[in-house]
Design a protein around this motif. Structure first.
Motif, PDB file in Angstrom:
ATOM      1  N   ALA A 130       0.828  -1.202   0.000  1.00 43.08           N
ATOM      2  CA  ALA A 130       0.000   0.000   0.000  1.00 43.08           C
ATOM      3  C   ALA A 130       0.865   1.256   0.000  1.00 43.08           C
ATOM      4  O   ALA A 130       0.574   2.225  -0.729  1.00 43.08           O
ATOM      5  CB  ALA A 130      -0.932  -0.016   1.208  1.00 43.08           C
ATOM      6  N   ALA A 131       1.938   1.267   0.820  1.00 43.26           N
ATOM      7  CA  ALA A 131       2.829   2.423   0.846  1.00 43.26           C
ATOM      8  C   ALA A 131       3.541   2.606  -0.496  1.00 43.26           C
ATOM      9  O   ALA A 131       3.670   3.730  -0.996  1.00 43.26           O
ATOM     10  CB  ALA A 131       3.846   2.270   1.974  1.00 43.26           C
ATOM     11  N   SER A 132       3.984   1.509  -1.091  1.00 43.68           N
ATOM     12  CA  SER A 132       4.672   1.589  -2.384  1.00 43.68           C
ATOM     13  C   SER A 132       3.743   2.101  -3.469  1.00 43.68           C
ATOM     14  O   SER A 132       4.112   2.974  -4.267  1.00 43.68           O
ATOM     15  CB  SER A 132       5.219   0.210  -2.773  1.00 43.68           C
ATOM     16  OG  SER A 132       6.104  -0.284  -1.805  1.00 43.68           O
ATOM     17  N   LEU A 133       2.548   1.566  -3.505  1.00 47.40           N
ATOM     18  CA  LEU A 133       1.612   1.950  -4.558  1.00 47.40           C
ATOM     19  C   LEU A 133       1.185   3.409  -4.404  1.00 47.40           C
ATOM     20  O   LEU A 133       1.122   4.166  -5.382  1.00 47.40           O
ATOM     21  CB  LEU A 133       0.398   1.029  -4.522  1.00 47.40           C
ATOM     22  CG  LEU A 133      -0.562   1.094  -5.714  1.00 47.40           C
ATOM     23  CD1 LEU A 133       0.179   0.871  -7.013  1.00 47.40           C
ATOM     24  CD2 LEU A 133      -1.671   0.069  -5.547  1.00 47.40           C
ATOM     25  N   GLY A 134       0.881   3.813  -3.166  1.00 47.09           N
ATOM     26  CA  GLY A 134       0.520   5.216  -2.950  1.00 47.09           C
ATOM     27  C   GLY A 134       1.646   6.160  -3.306  1.00 47.09           C
ATOM     28  O   GLY A 134       1.424   7.217  -3.916  1.00 47.09           O
ATOM     29  N   SER A 135       2.880   5.787  -2.964  1.00 45.68           N
ATOM     30  CA  SER A 135       4.035   6.631  -3.300  1.00 45.68           C
ATOM     31  C   SER A 135       4.256   6.695  -4.803  1.00 45.68           C
ATOM     32  O   SER A 135       4.558   7.758  -5.358  1.00 45.68           O
ATOM     33  CB  SER A 135       5.287   6.086  -2.610  1.00 45.68           C
ATOM     34  OG  SER A 135       5.124   6.053  -1.209  1.00 45.68           O
ATOM     35  N   LEU A 136       4.096   5.548  -5.485  1.00 47.89           N
ATOM     36  CA  LEU A 136       4.304   5.527  -6.931  1.00 47.89           C
ATOM     37  C   LEU A 136       3.247   6.353  -7.651  1.00 47.89           C
ATOM     38  O   LEU A 136       3.559   7.096  -8.596  1.00 47.89           O
ATOM     39  CB  LEU A 136       4.284   4.079  -7.422  1.00 47.89           C
ATOM     40  CG  LEU A 136       4.579   3.860  -8.915  1.00 47.89           C
ATOM     41  CD1 LEU A 136       5.922   4.479  -9.297  1.00 47.89           C
ATOM     42  CD2 LEU A 136       4.550   2.373  -9.246  1.00 47.89           C
ATOM     43  N   VAL A 137       2.007   6.254  -7.220  1.00 49.32           N
ATOM     44  CA  VAL A 137       0.941   7.059  -7.822  1.00 49.32           C
ATOM     45  C   VAL A 137       1.215   8.545  -7.612  1.00 49.32           C
ATOM     46  O   VAL A 137       1.076   9.367  -8.532  1.00 49.32           O
ATOM     47  CB  VAL A 137      -0.430   6.659  -7.225  1.00 49.32           C
ATOM     48  CG1 VAL A 137      -1.505   7.673  -7.609  1.00 49.32           C
ATOM     49  CG2 VAL A 137      -0.828   5.271  -7.696  1.00 49.32           C
ATOM     50  N   SER A 138       1.641   8.910  -6.402  1.00 49.81           N
ATOM     51  CA  SER A 138       1.958  10.306  -6.123  1.00 49.81           C
ATOM     52  C   SER A 138       3.166  10.774  -6.933  1.00 49.81           C
ATOM     53  O   SER A 138       3.182  11.904  -7.445  1.00 49.81           O
ATOM     54  CB  SER A 138       2.229  10.475  -4.631  1.00 49.81           C
ATOM     55  OG  SER A 138       2.607  11.801  -4.328  1.00 49.81           O
ATOM     56  N   LEU A 193       8.841   5.334  -1.631  1.00 47.13           N
ATOM     57  CA  LEU A 193       8.911   4.250  -2.605  1.00 47.13           C
ATOM     58  C   LEU A 193      10.197   3.446  -2.450  1.00 47.13           C
ATOM     59  O   LEU A 193      10.181   2.206  -2.499  1.00 47.13           O
ATOM     60  CB  LEU A 193       8.804   4.818  -4.016  1.00 47.13           C
ATOM     61  CG  LEU A 193       8.807   3.797  -5.158  1.00 47.13           C
ATOM     62  CD1 LEU A 193       7.612   2.859  -5.043  1.00 47.13           C
ATOM     63  CD2 LEU A 193       8.791   4.515  -6.509  1.00 47.13           C
ATOM     64  N   LEU A 194      11.325   4.123  -2.258  1.00 45.51           N
ATOM     65  CA  LEU A 194      12.610   3.433  -2.139  1.00 45.51           C
ATOM     66  C   LEU A 194      12.689   2.584  -0.874  1.00 45.51           C
ATOM     67  O   LEU A 194      13.427   1.592  -0.826  1.00 45.51           O
ATOM     68  CB  LEU A 194      13.748   4.453  -2.154  1.00 45.51           C
ATOM     69  CG  LEU A 194      13.985   5.164  -3.494  1.00 45.51           C
ATOM     70  CD1 LEU A 194      15.042   6.237  -3.350  1.00 45.51           C
ATOM     71  CD2 LEU A 194      14.387   4.147  -4.562  1.00 45.51           C
ATOM     72  N   VAL A 195      11.949   2.950   0.159  1.00 47.49           N
ATOM     73  CA  VAL A 195      11.955   2.159   1.388  1.00 47.49           C
ATOM     74  C   VAL A 195      10.922   1.030   1.326  1.00 47.49           C
ATOM     75  O   VAL A 195      11.215  -0.118   1.692  1.00 47.49           O
ATOM     76  CB  VAL A 195      11.679   3.064   2.611  1.00 47.49           C
ATOM     77  CG1 VAL A 195      11.489   2.221   3.865  1.00 47.49           C
ATOM     78  CG2 VAL A 195      12.820   4.048   2.798  1.00 47.49           C
ATOM     79  N   ALA A 196       9.700   1.355   0.873  1.00 50.03           N
ATOM     80  CA  ALA A 196       8.607   0.390   0.942  1.00 50.03           C
ATOM     81  C   ALA A 196       8.708  -0.698  -0.125  1.00 50.03           C
ATOM     82  O   ALA A 196       8.379  -1.862   0.151  1.00 50.03           O
ATOM     83  CB  ALA A 196       7.265   1.118   0.806  1.00 50.03           C
ATOM     84  N   ALA A 197       9.159  -0.353  -1.331  1.00 46.70           N
ATOM     85  CA  ALA A 197       9.188  -1.332  -2.418  1.00 46.70           C
ATOM     86  C   ALA A 197      10.083  -2.528  -2.115  1.00 46.70           C
ATOM     87  O   ALA A 197       9.659  -3.686  -2.307  1.00 46.70           O
ATOM     88  CB  ALA A 197       9.603  -0.654  -3.723  1.00 46.70           C
ATOM     89  N   GLY A 255      -8.145  -5.386  -4.491  1.00 44.42           N
ATOM     90  CA  GLY A 255      -9.099  -4.312  -4.201  1.00 44.42           C
ATOM     91  C   GLY A 255      -8.439  -2.954  -4.114  1.00 44.42           C
ATOM     92  O   GLY A 255      -9.000  -1.944  -4.554  1.00 44.42           O
ATOM     93  N   LEU A 256      -7.209  -2.895  -3.571  1.00 37.12           N
ATOM     94  CA  LEU A 256      -6.488  -1.625  -3.482  1.00 37.12           C
ATOM     95  C   LEU A 256      -6.207  -1.063  -4.868  1.00 37.12           C
ATOM     96  O   LEU A 256      -6.450   0.124  -5.139  1.00 37.12           O
ATOM     97  CB  LEU A 256      -5.188  -1.833  -2.707  1.00 37.12           C
ATOM     98  CG  LEU A 256      -4.310  -0.599  -2.499  1.00 37.12           C
ATOM     99  CD1 LEU A 256      -5.027   0.438  -1.645  1.00 37.12           C
ATOM    100  CD2 LEU A 256      -2.979  -1.004  -1.864  1.00 37.12           C
ATOM    101  N   SER A 257      -5.687  -1.884  -5.753  1.00 36.90           N
ATOM    102  CA  SER A 257      -5.409  -1.418  -7.115  1.00 36.90           C
ATOM    103  C   SER A 257      -6.694  -1.076  -7.855  1.00 36.90           C
ATOM    104  O   SER A 257      -6.737  -0.125  -8.647  1.00 36.90           O
ATOM    105  CB  SER A 257      -4.626  -2.489  -7.889  1.00 36.90           C
ATOM    106  OG  SER A 257      -3.322  -2.624  -7.376  1.00 36.90           O
ATOM    107  N   LEU A 258      -7.757  -1.838  -7.580  1.00 45.75           N
ATOM    108  CA  LEU A 258      -9.033  -1.550  -8.236  1.00 45.75           C
ATOM    109  C   LEU A 258      -9.562  -0.171  -7.832  1.00 45.75           C
ATOM    110  O   LEU A 258     -10.115   0.560  -8.666  1.00 45.75           O
ATOM    111  CB  LEU A 258     -10.045  -2.635  -7.880  1.00 45.75           C
ATOM    112  CG  LEU A 258     -11.432  -2.516  -8.521  1.00 45.75           C
ATOM    113  CD1 LEU A 258     -11.328  -2.537 -10.044  1.00 45.75           C
ATOM    114  CD2 LEU A 258     -12.341  -3.626  -8.024  1.00 45.75           C
ATOM    115  N   LEU A 259      -9.382   0.202  -6.577  1.00 45.55           N
ATOM    116  CA  LEU A 259      -9.813   1.531  -6.133  1.00 45.55           C
ATOM    117  C   LEU A 259      -9.024   2.625  -6.848  1.00 45.55           C
ATOM    118  O   LEU A 259      -9.589   3.662  -7.228  1.00 45.55           O
ATOM    119  CB  LEU A 259      -9.645   1.656  -4.621  1.00 45.55           C
ATOM    120  CG  LEU A 259     -10.607   0.830  -3.766  1.00 45.55           C
ATOM    121  CD1 LEU A 259     -10.302   1.030  -2.285  1.00 45.55           C
ATOM    122  CD2 LEU A 259     -12.056   1.203  -4.050  1.00 45.55           C
TER     123      LEU A 259
END
Length: 562
Positions: free
Chosen positions: A32-40, A74-78, A112-116
């Motif tokens: 979730a942290a990686s995806l949110g950071s990448l989207v941002s 992203l660099l930490v969570a991925a 579900g996270l990616s679908l949102l």
């Protein structure tokens, strides 16, 4: 997919559960942290590039800080996610791992996270395009600076949704999970279905309200209300996406039911449908009661008049047709599946929960409505200040009639439905009479109504004794006594109804003690539906037999190789 089965001691099983909980929890949080950071990060970089290409000066400090924040997360969570996902995938060849509810919970949660994120990106795209189509100037939208971010984020998360779907299918038990894993998948579909249904109902009611406002605006000034592109784009985008989500859940669940008919009687599936029925009923009856109450107050000359009756009732009127359509449609689906696939013990528990809960809500509304109606009539007949009558009994009268009109039919329908089952002498009747939810309903309302009778009558006797002893402020007068006796009468009637039901259950159980209970007789299906159910069952058994033969052949090839 070849899997291995190992016998484990209870201690080892507990350690395995702890290991899975740690791995999948850390993997999900880091995902979730990686995806949110990448989207941002995508949003910051693409917006900065597009704004600079259009000659717009962007604050370097804001850009650098946003870039550093997103890239740092992203660099930490991925890496944390990749390590833990690798650890999880190392165990995928074990049957216990594949069937683990924690694994399914992670996979469906990640999907579900990616679908949102996909839905959010498409909502921005569709909303902006509708704004432009309906005439909003391009400069009023964010299309020129955000379109690339929306597209890239949508594509990224579509890829992820398909990846998680491929992992679920590679596990080899998609749609055929057992126990906890099946419940996780069913809850995932149910939550998505409820989300889509809520969005569709909300946006449809907003669209109806908007149309009613347009009708009212025909007689208003030209600048009345909002322009087209300020209202319809958001409603249209949400309707499209919510409708797609609801249809996708319906189609996927129907496909699973066709291949495995037992899914049609699963408890979570029935819970999904009963919740939808309940939401539809509430969405219909609550605004209907508000409309009726307002109409009664207007007839009595005590309503809040803002000029137009339709204008005052726009909001409740917009919800009634939506709720009614959902209520009737889902109820038909529920009845059709109950007839086609029967009712498992878990599904019967869900049905009882729904019926007794709704019956309890309907009875509570009926109770309150009857009390308010009787008190209003007593006030109108006995109060000695005619000038104050309108300010005192109009509101209780309107409330009482509206609550009775809504609550009494709801309670009567659901109560008679469960009583028909409870009064039968077969196994279904025995199960109904001894069900926990029936006991809670009957004894709960009997207790509450008995306490009300005790309290109201004790107040009458208390005030009467004070009056006999010469207390000037005893509070004893015809109006208060009549109201308290009316409250006690309503509670006493409900007390008697539920005591009689309890007594009837006990008599039937004593009469059937030692007698073999006849099995419940299933209602015969129409030939077309029976044929379809049999064909689905045969297809499911054939698929299961083919899978067993393939596994047996693989085992035999392995024995020959050794």
């Amino acid at each position: 997919m070849q899997t291995t089965t190992t016998d484990t001691a209870p201690g080892a099983t507990r350690l395995t559960t702890v290991r899975r909980l740690y791995v999948y929890l850390v993997a999900y949080v880091s995902l979730a942290a990686s995806l949110g950071s990448l989207v941002s990060l995508i949003d910051v970089m693409t917006r900065n590039w597009l704004e600079r290409s259009q000659g717009v000066t962007v604050g370097d400090d804001f850009f650098v800080r946003s870039l550093a924040s997103s890239a740092g997360f992203l660099l930490v969570a991925a890496p944390i996610f990749l390590i833990h996902w690798w650890l999880a995938q190392r165990q995928r060849h074990e049957a216990d791992e594949i069937n683990s509810p924690l694994r399914k919970l992670f996979l469906y949660g990640a999907s579900g996270l990616s679908l949102l994120f996909v839905l959010a990106a498409f909502d921005q795209i569709i909303r902006t395009l509708l704004q432009l189509i309906l005439g909003e100037p391009l400069s009023y939208t964010n299309l020129e600076t955000d379109w690339l971010s929306w597209v890239l984020n949508a594509l990224l998360n579509i890829v992820l949704v398909n990846y998680w779907a491929s992992v679920l299918r590679a596990d080899g038990d998609f749609g055929a999970e057992q126990r906890g894993a099946a419940i996780v998948r069913q809850l995932y579909l149910a939550v998505l279905g409820w989300l889509g249904l809520a969005v569709v109902m909300w946006m449809t009611s907003d669209l109806i309200a908007w149309g009613l406002d347009r009708l009212i605006a025909l007689n208003q000034a030209p600048d009345y209300g909002f322009t087209w592109y300020q209202t319809l784009p958001g409603v249209g985008s949400s309707l499209l996406l919510g409708g797609w989500l609801l249809h996708s859940v319906y189609a996927q669940w129907r496909a699973i039911i066709r291949s495995r008919p037992g899914e049609g009687s699963a408890a979570v599936r029935r819970l999904y449908l009963y919740v939808a029925v309940f939401v539809g009923a509430i969405t219909t009856l609550t605004p209907a009661a508000l409309v009726l109450r307002d109409l009664i107050l207007r007839l009595l000359g005590d309503g809040i008049d803002t000029g137009s009756l339709l204008q005052d009732l726009v909001t409740p009127l917009s919800y009634i047709p939506v709720g009614l359509a959902v209520w009737l449609t889902v109820w038909r689906i529920l009845q059709r599946e109950a007839d086609a696939y029967g009712e498992s013990p878990q599904a019967a528990t869900v049905r009882r929960l729904y019926f007794y809960l709704v019956a309890g809500v309907g009875l509570a509304l009926t109770w309150v409505g009857a009390v308010q109606l009787l008190n209003a009539l007593i006030d109108a007949l006995l109060r000695s200040t005619p000038d104050a009558i309108g300010a005192i009994w109009h509101q209780p009268l309107a409330n009482g009639v509206s609550l009775l009109a809504v609550g009494a039919p709801v309670w009567a329908f659901h109560w008679q439905a469960v009583q028909r089952v409870a009064r039968s002498t077969d196994a279904a009747g025995h199960a109904e009479r001894t069900a926990l939810f029936r006991r809670i309903y009957l004894y709960g309302f009997a207790l509450v109504s008995a306490l009300f009778v005790l309290f109201e009558l004790s107040q009458v006797i208390y005030n009467g004794l004070l009056w006999l002893l010469g207390e000037a402020d005893s509070g004893l007068n015809a109006l208060s006594v009549a109201n308290q006796l009316a409250n006690a009468t309503v509670a006493g009637l409900l007390w008697a109804v539920h005591l009689l039901a309890i007594r009837g259950d006990m008599q039937m159980e004593r009469a059937n003690a030692g007698v073999e209970v006849a099995p419940a007789v299933a209602q015969p299906l129409p030939p077309e539906e029976r044929r379809a159910a049999l064909e689905q069952r045969i297809a499911a058994l054939t698929a299961e037999l083919d899978a067993a033969r393939a596994e047996l052949a693989e085992l035999e090839r392995g024995d020959m190789g050794t």
